[in-house]
Design an enzyme around this catalytic site. Structure first.
Site, mmCIF file in Angstrom:
data_model
loop_
_atom_site.group_PDB
_atom_site.id
_atom_site.type_symbol
_atom_site.label_atom_id
_atom_site.label_comp_id
_atom_site.label_asym_id
_atom_site.label_seq_id
_atom_site.Cartn_x
_atom_site.Cartn_y
_atom_site.Cartn_z
ATOM 1 C CG ASN A 210 -15.697 -87.193 54.341
ATOM 2 O OD1 ASN A 210 -16.549 -86.520 53.778
ATOM 3 N ND2 ASN A 210 -14.428 -86.845 54.367
ATOM 4 C CG ASP A 219 -16.671 -82.558 48.482
ATOM 5 O OD1 ASP A 219 -15.780 -82.722 49.340
ATOM 6 O OD2 ASP A 219 -16.580 -82.962 47.308
ATOM 7 C CD GLU A 246 -10.244 -81.864 58.794
ATOM 8 O OE1 GLU A 246 -9.033 -81.603 58.712
ATOM 9 O OE2 GLU A 246 -10.861 -82.040 59.857
#
Ligand code: GH3
Ligand code: MG
Length: 330
Positions: A210, A219, A246
């Site tokens: 991220n 995403d 996740e």
């Protein structure tokens, strides 16, 4: 039965009667009201026609050769309560179509026993001959409208159920569905004395992913990993779910530890093959998964929590031993 080319829009009425005069009369009146009409001359033909055209209403005579209306009606009822809604499978479970096609009996029999019998075998409504056409037309309009409304309601319910059990981002089952499914399957495996396996999969260094590619990049990565899991899990009774941020879970009913190990390795290998770039990962240049799996024979004194705990411990081991691997706890 006359061959009819059936268009999409107008509701279809299946007329089952051995009397050609009645069939012609009903066809004329119904076509004038904008319906499509398909004819059959006895119960057996009626059933065959019903299966191939899926009508919105069946008009059924009581006394006919080969198969009478009562028997035909009974078969029709069995058909509509046992046929799974076409293509509507939800996480391996089929949802049943409860919207029953209305059956209107049109018959010369007006004794109370025949009327009772007709409703007992599943008729929705009953009209006696000679037919009062104005009454018939109103009954038909009302029955078809109700049927169409009921079908819409069923579809809306199905969609609601689907949305309530799916993870919005990845399209796999959500946590709520996972909890429900593992509990159901746990009970089933107790009854059938079979093992159940669970795989927990966690993306390695996803926080760093991220940081490198942004939340939207993260995403997109989650969606690709979910697709890979779905691809590897082939049996309809297996369930892929998003367990947490996740972390994904795969429930494998009636699967041994050897079987679970194979699936876990397949998942790990496929995610490697996707070669999703991960510049900040400390184990690879690409996105990798760590997987922990466990297998148990459920008993009445145990619960899925034990299995989940074992898979979680195995996942922890996989992380501790270097990531990008699957690890058992059996
Ligand atoms: P490890 O290899 O030990 O698993 O490290 P990790 O960084 O993957 O694990 P950690 O638990 O530290 O971080 C998980 C990250 O997953 C943090 C969180 O922001 C991110 N995450 C959770 N849900 C989502 C999501 O829906 N979308 C995105 N983009 N990120 C998410
Ligand atoms: Mg992680």
């Amino acid at each position: 039965m006359k061959a009819v080319s059936v268009s999409e829009e107008a509701p279809i009425i299946l007329v089952v009667d051995d009397d050609q005069f009645i069939r012609d009369l009903l066809r004329r009146v119904m076509e004038k009201d904008g319906y499509q009409v398909v004819e059959a001359t006895n119960g057996e033909q009626g059933l065959a026609a019903y299966k191939s055209i899926n009508p919105h209403l069946v008009m059924l005579d009581a006394l006919m050769p080969v198969m009478d209306g009562f028997t035909c009606c009974q078969h029709l009822q069995a058909l509509t309560t046992s046929s799974p809604l076409e293509g509507k499978m939800l996480n391996g479970k089929s949802l049943h179509n409860n919207a029953r096609t209305p059956v209107l009996m049109i018959t010369g029999l007006d004794d109370p026993e025949s009327v009772d019998r007709a409703f007992q075998v599943g008729a929705t409504d009953y009209i006696t001959k000679p037919i009062h056409l104005a009454v018939l037309r109103q009954r038909v309009r009302r029955l078809i409208e109700q049927f169409q409304l009921y079908k819409k309601l069923e579809e809306a319910n199905l969609e609601l159920h689907r949305l309530a059990t799916l993870d919005g981002l990845t399209g796999v089952a959500n946590r709520r569905r996972f909890d429900e499914y593992i509990n159901d399957e746990w009970q089933r495996m107790i009854r059938e004395k079979l093992p159940i396996s669970l795989i927990l999969c966690d993306i390695d260094y996803f926080k760093k992913y991220n940081d490198s590619y942004g939340h939207q990049g993260g995403d997109a990565c989650l969606r690709r990993v979910a697709d890979a899991l779905r691809f590897c899990v082939k049996r309809s009774i297996d369930l892929v779910a998003r367990y947490g941020g996740e972390e994904f879970a795969v429930v494998l009913p009636n699967t041994s530890a050897v079987g679970a190990s194979k699936v876990a390795e397949e998942i790990r290998a496929l995610v490697n093959q996707l070669q999703i770039p991960h510049a900040q990962s400390l184990v690879s240049e690409h996105v990798t998964l760590s997987l922990g799996f466990a297998c148990m024979y459920p008993t009445p004194s145990t619960s899925p929590t034990t299995l989940i705990g074992a898979a979680d411990e195995a996942l922890y081991q996989a992380k501790a031993l270097g990531r990008n691997m699957s690890f058992p706890k059996c």
